[in-house]
Scaffold this motif. Structure first.
Motif, PDB file in Angstrom:
ATOM      1  N   ARG A   1      20.467  -4.217   3.622  1.00 35.75           N
ATOM      2  CA  ARG A   1      21.884  -3.884   3.752  1.00 35.75           C
ATOM      3  C   ARG A   1      22.309  -3.910   5.221  1.00 35.75           C
ATOM      4  NH1 ARG A   1      21.654   0.972   2.039  1.00 35.75           N
ATOM      5  NH2 ARG A   1      21.474   0.385  -0.151  1.00 35.75           N
ATOM      6  N   PHE A   2      21.443  -3.444   6.096  1.00 33.66           N
ATOM      7  CA  PHE A   2      21.745  -3.446   7.529  1.00 33.66           C
ATOM      8  C   PHE A   2      21.869  -4.870   8.060  1.00 33.66           C
ATOM      9  CE2 PHE A   2      19.877  -3.423  11.876  1.00 33.66           C
ATOM     10  CZ  PHE A   2      20.911  -2.775  12.521  1.00 33.66           C
TER      11      PHE A   2
ATOM     12  N   ILE B   1      15.113   3.017  15.282  1.00 35.77           N
ATOM     13  CA  ILE B   1      15.397   1.648  15.755  1.00 35.77           C
ATOM     14  C   ILE B   1      16.897   1.367  15.713  1.00 35.77           C
ATOM     15  CG2 ILE B   1      15.011  -0.796  15.264  1.00 35.77           C
ATOM     16  CD1 ILE B   1      12.598   0.574  16.459  1.00 35.77           C
ATOM     17  N   ILE B   2      17.550   1.815  14.650  1.00 34.16           N
ATOM     18  CA  ILE B   2      18.999   1.584  14.536  1.00 34.16           C
ATOM     19  C   ILE B   2      19.749   2.306  15.656  1.00 34.16           C
ATOM     20  CG2 ILE B   2      21.014   1.966  13.097  1.00 34.16           C
ATOM     21  CD1 ILE B   2      19.370   1.604  10.703  1.00 34.16           C
ATOM     22  N   GLU B   3      19.331   3.538  15.949  1.00 34.41           N
ATOM     23  CA  GLU B   3      20.018   4.284  17.004  1.00 34.41           C
ATOM     24  C   GLU B   3      19.871   3.604  18.361  1.00 34.41           C
ATOM     25  OE1 GLU B   3      18.646   8.279  16.986  1.00 34.41           O
ATOM     26  OE2 GLU B   3      19.634   8.797  15.101  1.00 34.41           O
ATOM     27  N   ILE B   4      18.681   3.072  18.647  1.00 39.64           N
ATOM     28  CA  ILE B   4      18.490   2.372  19.925  1.00 39.64           C
ATOM     29  C   ILE B   4      19.344   1.110  19.984  1.00 39.64           C
ATOM     30  CG2 ILE B   4      16.788   1.224  21.380  1.00 39.64           C
ATOM     31  CD1 ILE B   4      14.694   3.115  20.248  1.00 39.64           C
ATOM     32  N   ILE B   5      19.402   0.378  18.865  1.00 31.85           N
ATOM     33  CA  ILE B   5      20.239  -0.830  18.833  1.00 31.85           C
ATOM     34  C   ILE B   5      21.708  -0.462  18.996  1.00 31.85           C
ATOM     35  CG2 ILE B   5      20.982  -2.746  17.376  1.00 31.85           C
ATOM     36  CD1 ILE B   5      18.198  -2.790  16.156  1.00 31.85           C
TER      37      ILE B   5
ATOM     38  N   ALA C   1      21.489  -9.798  19.824  1.00 35.34           N
ATOM     39  CA  ALA C   1      20.233 -10.465  20.156  1.00 35.34           C
ATOM     40  C   ALA C   1      19.536  -9.771  21.322  1.00 35.34           C
ATOM     41  CB  ALA C   1      20.489 -11.932  20.476  1.00 35.34           C
ATOM     42  N   SER C   2      20.311  -9.370  22.328  1.00 32.98           N
ATOM     43  CA  SER C   2      19.715  -8.661  23.474  1.00 32.98           C
ATOM     44  C   SER C   2      19.181  -7.297  23.061  1.00 32.98           C
ATOM     45  CB  SER C   2      20.754  -8.502  24.588  1.00 32.98           C
ATOM     46  OG  SER C   2      21.225  -9.758  25.021  1.00 32.98           O
ATOM     47  N   ALA C   3      19.892  -6.620  22.147  1.00 34.45           N
ATOM     48  CA  ALA C   3      19.423  -5.322  21.679  1.00 34.45           C
ATOM     49  C   ALA C   3      18.115  -5.453  20.898  1.00 34.45           C
ATOM     50  CB  ALA C   3      20.499  -4.669  20.804  1.00 34.45           C
ATOM     51  N   PHE C   4      18.035  -6.451  20.034  1.00 28.97           N
ATOM     52  CA  PHE C   4      16.785  -6.675  19.305  1.00 28.97           C
ATOM     53  C   PHE C   4      15.658  -7.087  20.244  1.00 28.97           C
ATOM     54  CE2 PHE C   4      19.500  -6.795  15.558  1.00 28.97           C
ATOM     55  CZ  PHE C   4      18.680  -6.211  14.595  1.00 28.97           C
TER      56      PHE C   4
ATOM     57  N   PHE D   1      26.983  -0.110  13.023  1.00 29.93           N
ATOM     58  CA  PHE D   1      25.769   0.616  13.388  1.00 29.93           C
ATOM     59  C   PHE D   1      25.919   2.114  13.113  1.00 29.93           C
ATOM     60  CE2 PHE D   1      24.925  -3.014  16.480  1.00 29.93           C
ATOM     61  CZ  PHE D   1      24.014  -3.603  15.625  1.00 29.93           C
ATOM     62  N   ASN D   2      27.116   2.648  13.338  1.00 27.61           N
ATOM     63  CA  ASN D   2      27.337   4.072  13.044  1.00 27.61           C
ATOM     64  C   ASN D   2      27.157   4.361  11.563  1.00 27.61           C
ATOM     65  OD1 ASN D   2      27.880   5.048  15.645  1.00 27.61           O
ATOM     66  ND2 ASN D   2      30.005   4.340  15.552  1.00 27.61           N
ATOM     67  N   HIS D   3      27.719   3.504  10.724  1.00 23.82           N
ATOM     68  CA  HIS D   3      27.549   3.679   9.279  1.00 23.82           C
ATOM     69  C   HIS D   3      26.081   3.511   8.882  1.00 23.82           C
ATOM     70  CE1 HIS D   3      31.756   4.121   8.382  1.00 23.82           C
ATOM     71  NE2 HIS D   3      32.069   2.951   8.944  1.00 23.82           N
ATOM     72  N   ALA D   4      25.396   2.577   9.513  1.00 25.39           N
ATOM     73  CA  ALA D   4      23.985   2.368   9.192  1.00 25.39           C
ATOM     74  C   ALA D   4      23.142   3.566   9.606  1.00 25.39           C
ATOM     75  CB  ALA D   4      23.467   1.107   9.877  1.00 25.39           C
ATOM     76  N   VAL D   5      23.456   4.178  10.750  1.00 29.71           N
ATOM     77  CA  VAL D   5      22.717   5.365  11.201  1.00 29.71           C
ATOM     78  C   VAL D   5      22.947   6.531  10.254  1.00 29.71           C
ATOM     79  CG1 VAL D   5      22.603   7.098  13.028  1.00 29.71           C
ATOM     80  CG2 VAL D   5      22.610   4.686  13.617  1.00 29.71           C
TER      81      VAL D   5
END
Length: 208
Positions: A134-135, A70-74, A85-88, A153-157
């Protein structure tokens, strides 16, 4: 019906079926029947509690397994120029699973008029996962401070992938230990018995 509900109803039906058979056939006395009823009254709530804990753990495991994808798609959506918001919203409409279902509920709150930041904070509080909280906190902080969301997002992935690898290593260690149990307690004794049996038989023949 789900398989866990079928298992619960099956155990309850088996218990009450045993009680009905004991009453109809009169094969047990009053004390044994009371003991069976008391033991069932004590065991069934514990079984329901165990089943609830098991379902919560399975749901948490599914959420943790769905979270990196899910994080990678976002991240790809935000990198392409979409807002968070659009990504979610894209995830809620085109993905399936436990986590996308919760995201769709969050986007329904946004469509009803709730601000996206507040709905996102409520979304993070709905889970007991540290990585999701955390995300969500990092997105909220980056939105308020104007920090680049792509780096967040990169750090979260990277964090989610490292956490997934560590969980896989822990699960592999547990499986490796469980695989040693039949080797040590079943295969090894049989091998030793096959190795010693001819020698013991030969010694018995020599002794005769």
């Amino acid at each position: 019906f789900p398989s866990h509900d079928i298992a619960v109803f099956s155990i309850i039906l088996i218990y009450f079926g045993c009680l009905l058979i004991s009453f109809t056939l009169n094969v047990t006395n009053f004390g044994a029947t009371c003991a069976l009823c008391i033991s069932g009254a004590i065991a069934i709530p514990y079984f329901f509690q165990w089943n609830l804990i098991r379902r919560v753990k399975l749901r948490r495991a599914r959420i943790e397994s769905e979270f990196p994808a899910i994080i990678e798609i976002i991240m790809l959506s935000v990198s392409a120029g979409d807002s968070p918001a659009s990504a979610f919203r894209r995830i809620s409409k085109r993905s399936h699973g436990v986590l996308p279902t919760q995201i769709s509920l969050m986007m329904k709150r946004v469509e009803e008029g709730r601000p996206f930041s507040i709905a996102l904070e409520e979304f993070g509080k709905d889970f007991s996962s540290e990585s999701i909280r955390r995300f969500v906190d990092s997105i909220t902080i980056a939105s308020t401070r104007g920090t680049s969301l792509v780096e967040i997002f990169n750090h979260a992935v990277e964090d989610s992938h490292s956490r997934e690898k560590s969980q896989l290593l822990i699960a592999a260690g547990k499986k490796e230990f469980s695989m040693l149990i039949p080797v040590v307690f079943l295969i090894l004794p049989i091998s030793v018995a096959f190795a010693l049996f001819p020698s013991i038989t030969h010694l018995n023949l020599i002794g005769i």
